[in-house]
Structure formats: C-alpha cells, structure tokens
Design a protein around this motif. Structure first.
Motif, mmCIF file in Angstrom:
data_model
loop_
_atom_site.group_PDB
_atom_site.id
_atom_site.type_symbol
_atom_site.label_atom_id
_atom_site.label_comp_id
_atom_site.label_asym_id
_atom_site.label_seq_id
_atom_site.Cartn_x
_atom_site.Cartn_y
_atom_site.Cartn_z
ATOM 1 N N GLN A 1 0.868 -1.177 0.000
ATOM 2 C CA GLN A 1 0.000 0.000 0.000
ATOM 3 C C GLN A 1 0.904 1.226 0.000
ATOM 4 N N TRP A 2 0.693 2.096 -0.975
ATOM 5 C CA TRP A 2 1.506 3.303 -1.149
ATOM 6 C C TRP A 2 0.626 4.522 -0.927
ATOM 7 N N ALA A 3 1.225 5.601 -0.433
ATOM 8 C CA ALA A 3 0.459 6.834 -0.249
ATOM 9 C C ALA A 3 1.352 8.048 -0.476
ATOM 10 N N LEU A 4 0.778 9.023 -1.158
ATOM 11 C CA LEU A 4 1.350 10.363 -1.249
ATOM 12 C C LEU A 4 0.358 11.280 -0.556
ATOM 13 N N LEU B 1 5.055 12.078 2.748
ATOM 14 C CA LEU B 1 4.316 13.196 3.312
ATOM 15 C C LEU B 1 4.989 14.493 2.883
ATOM 16 N N LEU B 2 4.242 15.324 2.150
ATOM 17 C CA LEU B 2 4.736 16.628 1.719
ATOM 18 C C LEU B 2 3.880 17.698 2.376
ATOM 19 N N LYS B 3 4.515 18.544 3.163
ATOM 20 C CA LYS B 3 3.771 19.611 3.840
ATOM 21 C C LYS B 3 4.418 20.963 3.540
ATOM 22 N N ASN B 4 3.560 21.954 3.389
ATOM 23 C CA ASN B 4 3.966 23.344 3.225
ATOM 24 C C ASN B 4 5.048 23.499 2.169
ATOM 25 N N ASP B 5 6.217 24.046 2.502
ATOM 26 C CA ASP B 5 7.217 24.360 1.479
ATOM 27 C C ASP B 5 7.796 23.134 0.786
ATOM 28 N N GLU B 6 7.568 21.936 1.303
ATOM 29 C CA GLU B 6 7.985 20.702 0.619
ATOM 30 C C GLU B 6 7.065 20.397 -0.567
ATOM 31 N N ALA B 7 5.857 20.933 -0.536
ATOM 32 C CA ALA B 7 4.836 20.589 -1.527
ATOM 33 C C ALA B 7 4.868 21.545 -2.725
ATOM 34 N N THR B 8 6.037 21.609 -3.374
ATOM 35 C CA THR B 8 6.168 22.400 -4.595
ATOM 36 C C THR B 8 5.613 21.596 -5.771
ATOM 37 N N LEU B 9 5.347 22.278 -6.864
ATOM 38 C CA LEU B 9 4.853 21.582 -8.055
ATOM 39 C C LEU B 9 5.819 20.482 -8.472
ATOM 40 N N GLN B 10 7.098 20.810 -8.555
ATOM 41 C CA GLN B 10 8.082 19.823 -8.990
ATOM 42 C C GLN B 10 8.161 18.643 -8.027
ATOM 43 N N ASN B 11 8.127 18.905 -6.747
ATOM 44 C CA ASN B 11 8.214 17.837 -5.750
ATOM 45 C C ASN B 11 6.974 16.941 -5.795
ATOM 46 N N ILE B 12 5.791 17.525 -5.940
ATOM 47 C CA ILE B 12 4.560 16.738 -6.035
ATOM 48 C C ILE B 12 4.610 15.827 -7.264
ATOM 49 N N LYS B 13 4.975 16.400 -8.403
ATOM 50 C CA LYS B 13 5.030 15.607 -9.635
ATOM 51 C C LYS B 13 6.099 14.522 -9.560
ATOM 52 N N THR B 14 7.238 14.845 -8.961
ATOM 53 C CA THR B 14 8.316 13.866 -8.815
ATOM 54 C C THR B 14 7.842 12.676 -7.984
ATOM 55 N N HIS B 15 7.203 12.951 -6.865
ATOM 56 C CA HIS B 15 6.765 11.851 -5.988
ATOM 57 C C HIS B 15 5.570 11.100 -6.568
ATOM 58 N N GLY C 1 5.046 10.521 -9.747
ATOM 59 C CA GLY C 1 5.642 9.635 -10.751
ATOM 60 C C GLY C 1 6.457 8.516 -10.137
ATOM 61 N N ARG C 2 7.235 8.829 -9.108
ATOM 62 C CA ARG C 2 8.072 7.819 -8.452
ATOM 63 C C ARG C 2 7.218 6.709 -7.857
ATOM 64 N N ILE C 3 6.174 7.094 -7.139
ATOM 65 C CA ILE C 3 5.316 6.084 -6.507
ATOM 66 C C ILE C 3 4.528 5.311 -7.562
ATOM 67 N N ALA C 4 3.981 6.016 -8.531
ATOM 68 C CA ALA C 4 3.214 5.340 -9.589
ATOM 69 C C ALA C 4 4.061 4.290 -10.292
ATOM 70 N N ASN C 5 5.330 4.606 -10.535
ATOM 71 C CA ASN C 5 6.220 3.652 -11.206
ATOM 72 C C ASN C 5 6.612 2.479 -10.319
#
Length: 175
Positions: free
Chosen positions: A36-39, A79-93, A95-99
C-alpha cells in the motif's frame, strides 16, 4: 472560523467513522494488497496565496490513520507539507510512486490545500491544485491540472488508485 472548524471536525469524524466501520467488517488490507503506497500533501503556507489553517494537520492525521488503522508501512508513505509541496516535488513523488506500484498494490493520494478553476475556451472550466509555490495567475505553468492528476492512473500499475481531495473546486476532478 470556529463554525468552519466544527463542520470540518464533524465531517472528518463522520468520514473516519464510516471508513473504520467498513474496515471492521472487511478482510485485512494484507489479504487484498501486496503493498500500500500513499502520497499525502497538506499545505497551510503558500508563497502567493492566503494561508490555510488545518491542511497540514489534516495530512498528518491521514498519515497516522493509514499507519495505525489501515496497516500502511511508514516507508511506503510520502508526506509533503507546506514548502515541501512544490509543483516539482509533487510531480516527482507522484511519478516515483506510480512507477513503483505493482498489479496487486494500492495507491492513495491525499491532498489538502487550495484548489482553483480557470475558464476554458470551450466555455467550461479547468481545475487545478495549487502547490505551495503555485501562482493562480499563471496556473498552467505553476499548478497541477486535475486532468494530469487523473492521468496518473495510466502510469500506475496499482490494483486500486484512490484520490482524496480536500480543496475548493476539487469537484472538477470528476468532470
């Protein structure tokens, strides 16, 4: 403000009660999934938008719920919160989890934060999730379009993919 918090607490309580009731009647997640994976994304602090009060705390609560009540491994939760949740970081994670997902896995994406809509040339609207570094005046370049989020299903090989969105205009994901 207190009324909004009361409504959110009541809504979250009802939602969690239903999930926990259904969980109690069902077989365990280990019987259904190999992994079970979660973003999980929660944004209170924005560079270009007004602050939210409870999105990051809701993300923490969902993370704890998944680990304690649904058997998610902490190593499979991002878990991405506040300044960790940039567009690039969201898309990176995403894609990483989906793969990483396999045919007998579950993939859950939770987002709590601002959502926006922009009119389209056809007369409809396009929905976006606003990352911490997003700019609603330049949504195409700086925000995550709902249709792109939906397309993650074509990348992920998961048995089940669940999106939980707590954002204004999040209903446009279903359009």
């Amino acid at each position: 403000m207190i009324r909004r918090q009361t409504i959110l607490n009541y809504t979250m309580y009802k939602f969690l009660s239903i999930i926990l009731f259904a969980y109690g009647l069902s077989v365990t997640a280990e019987d259904i999934y190999d992994n079970q994976w979660a973003l999980i994304i929660g944004i209170n602090e924005y560079k270009n938008e007004r602050k939210l009060d409870y999105a990051a705390q809701d993300a923490d609560a969902i993370r704890n719920l998944l680990v304690i009540h649904f058997g998610y491994s902490e190593k499979n939760i991002t878990l991405l919160k506040n300044d960790e949740a940039t567009l690039q970081n969201i898309k990176t994670h995403l894609g990483r989890i989906a793969n990483k997902t396999k045919k007998n896995d579950a993939f859950l994406v939770f987002y709590a934060g601002h959502g926006i809509t922009k009119p389209t040339q056809e007369g409809g609207e396009m929905g976006y999730l606003l990352p911490a570094d997003g700019d609603k005046e330049n949504a195409y370049a700086t925000c995550l379009p709902m249709n792109e989020l939906k397309s993650i299903g074509s990348i992920a090989n998961a048995k089940h993919l669940l999106f939980l969105m707590d954002a204004c205009y999040g209903g446009l994901m279903a359009v």
